[in-house]
Design an enzyme around this catalytic site. Structure first.
Site, PDB file in Angstrom:
ATOM      1  N   SER A 244       4.466 -11.326 -31.392  1.00 41.59           N
ATOM      2  CA  SER A 244       5.426 -11.586 -30.319  1.00 41.59           C
ATOM      3  C   SER A 244       6.296 -12.794 -30.676  1.00 41.59           C
ATOM      4  O   SER A 244       6.907 -12.817 -31.734  1.00 41.59           O
ATOM      5  CB  SER A 244       4.673 -11.773 -28.999  1.00 41.59           C
ATOM      6  OG  SER A 244       5.562 -11.770 -27.906  1.00 41.59           O
TER       7      SER A 244
ATOM      8  N   ASP B  42       5.877  -0.293 -26.497  1.00 44.14           N
ATOM      9  CA  ASP B  42       5.991  -1.705 -26.133  1.00 44.14           C
ATOM     10  C   ASP B  42       6.948  -1.845 -24.950  1.00 44.14           C
ATOM     11  O   ASP B  42       8.124  -1.499 -25.042  1.00 44.14           O
ATOM     12  CB  ASP B  42       6.505  -2.513 -27.336  1.00 44.14           C
ATOM     13  CG  ASP B  42       6.369  -4.013 -27.155  1.00 44.14           C
ATOM     14  OD1 ASP B  42       6.653  -4.498 -26.043  1.00 44.14           O
ATOM     15  OD2 ASP B  42       5.998  -4.695 -28.120  1.00 44.14           O
TER      16      ASP B  42
ATOM     17  N   HIS C 170       2.639  -3.971 -25.304  1.00 50.18           N
ATOM     18  CA  HIS C 170       2.960  -5.194 -26.053  1.00 50.18           C
ATOM     19  C   HIS C 170       1.721  -6.036 -26.315  1.00 50.18           C
ATOM     20  O   HIS C 170       1.570  -6.597 -27.399  1.00 50.18           O
ATOM     21  CB  HIS C 170       3.981  -6.006 -25.260  1.00 50.18           C
ATOM     22  CG  HIS C 170       4.472  -7.232 -25.956  1.00 50.18           C
ATOM     23  ND1 HIS C 170       5.363  -7.185 -27.011  1.00 50.18           N
ATOM     24  CD2 HIS C 170       4.175  -8.554 -25.780  1.00 50.18           C
ATOM     25  CE1 HIS C 170       5.620  -8.413 -27.428  1.00 50.18           C
ATOM     26  NE2 HIS C 170       4.894  -9.259 -26.710  1.00 50.18           N
TER      27      HIS C 170
END
Length: 284
Positions: free
Chosen positions: A156, A226, A254
């Site tokens: 991320s 995601d 995610h």
């Protein structure tokens, strides 16, 4: 109400709308750090709670900020993953990943950015880069791990941090998982109604640009499911990477894609690291 009154009323409404919009934009600009960085101070658990041996590490960044992390040793002479985590929580919220990487035969050094967990200070883009760079130096200079055994890993927001670090040092490999191309790119999609949203971004975190400068093997990991960072960001990051690169398509959201993908994730990661010469045995 005559025509002049109508015009005046219209101008007042317009002026009010402009003031409200300006106030919204100002608030969005000033609150960016709070929106982006969502640290937690208290540690929820330690690797010992998951049955893992670890060393509690304290080290200073170049600007004197006190940082903390965990070093989990792997097999002697084996690869070590330098773990740059995402924007929320702290290192204690990554135990599932630590267990998974341990089972793969990887040592791991995971650290908290400034302002996260037991690390002091306040996070910002320059600071998170300094923190990652100091974590690298801790592994190389204080732990004596050769750069050719270190795999820089970012998930991320950590993907942008990891890509920038890998562009400045020479690790064995880089893994960028569920990362956006840049923060302005993501902001433009999250706030399509906000004019000049790209220019309002105080933070860049330009993963795609950093990837263009990376010279080690690169693995980009992303899921079409995601819900926070759209899949096309992963595709664009892969296109930006030069040289030896691979793309691992996983499933899930995610925050849980690496778990929900099971063997697809672990075998794909092991296959890449084996090919990159990082000392990981390829899964059958």
């Amino acid at each position: 109400m005559n025509g002049q009154d109508v015009v005046q009323a219209g101008l007042l409404v317009l002026a009010g709308a402009v003031v409200a919009a300006a106030a919204y934009l100002l608030a969005l600009y000033l609150r960016q750090a709070r929106l982006l960085y969502q640290p937690t101070a208290a540690l929820a658990a330690t690797p010992a709670d998951a049955g893992l041996v670890y060393e509690d590490v304290r080290f200073p960044a170049a600007d004197g900020t006190a940082l903390s992390g965990w070093y989990l040793p792997g097999p002697p002479g084996g690869p070590v993953l330098l773990f740059c985590h995402g924007n929320a929580g702290n290192i204690s919220h990554r135990l599932e990943s630590l267990v998974l990487f341990h089972r793969m035969g990887l040592g791991v050094f995971i650290f908290d950015y400034r302002g996260y967990g037991r690390s002091s200070g306040t996070p910002d883009e320059a600071g998170t880069h300094l923190d990652a760079l100091e974590a690298w130096r801790w592994l190389v200079e204080r732990r004596g791990i050769p750069p050719g055994r270190i795999v820089v890993f970012g998930r991320s927001l950590g993907g942008a941090v990891a890509a920038r670090l890998a562009a400045e040092v020479r690790p064995a490999a880089l893994v960028v998982e569920s990362a956006f191309t840049s923060l302005p790119d993501l902001a433009a999609e999250l706030f399509p109604h906000v004019p000049l949203v790209r220019r309002l971004c105080r933070f860049r975190y330009n993963t795609r640009e950093h990837l263009r400068r990376v010279r080690c093997p690169v693995l980009v990991v992303h899921s079409p499911e995601d819900e926070i960072v759209p899949f096309h960001h992963g595709e664009a990051n892969f296109e930006a990477a030069t040289g030896d690169k691979a793309f691992l398509r996983i499933t899930g959201g995610h925050n849980d894609g690496f778990l929900r993908s099971g063997a697809t994730y672990t075998a794909g990661l092991a296959r890449f690291l084996h090919r990159a010469g990082a000392g990981v045995r390829e899964a059958p």
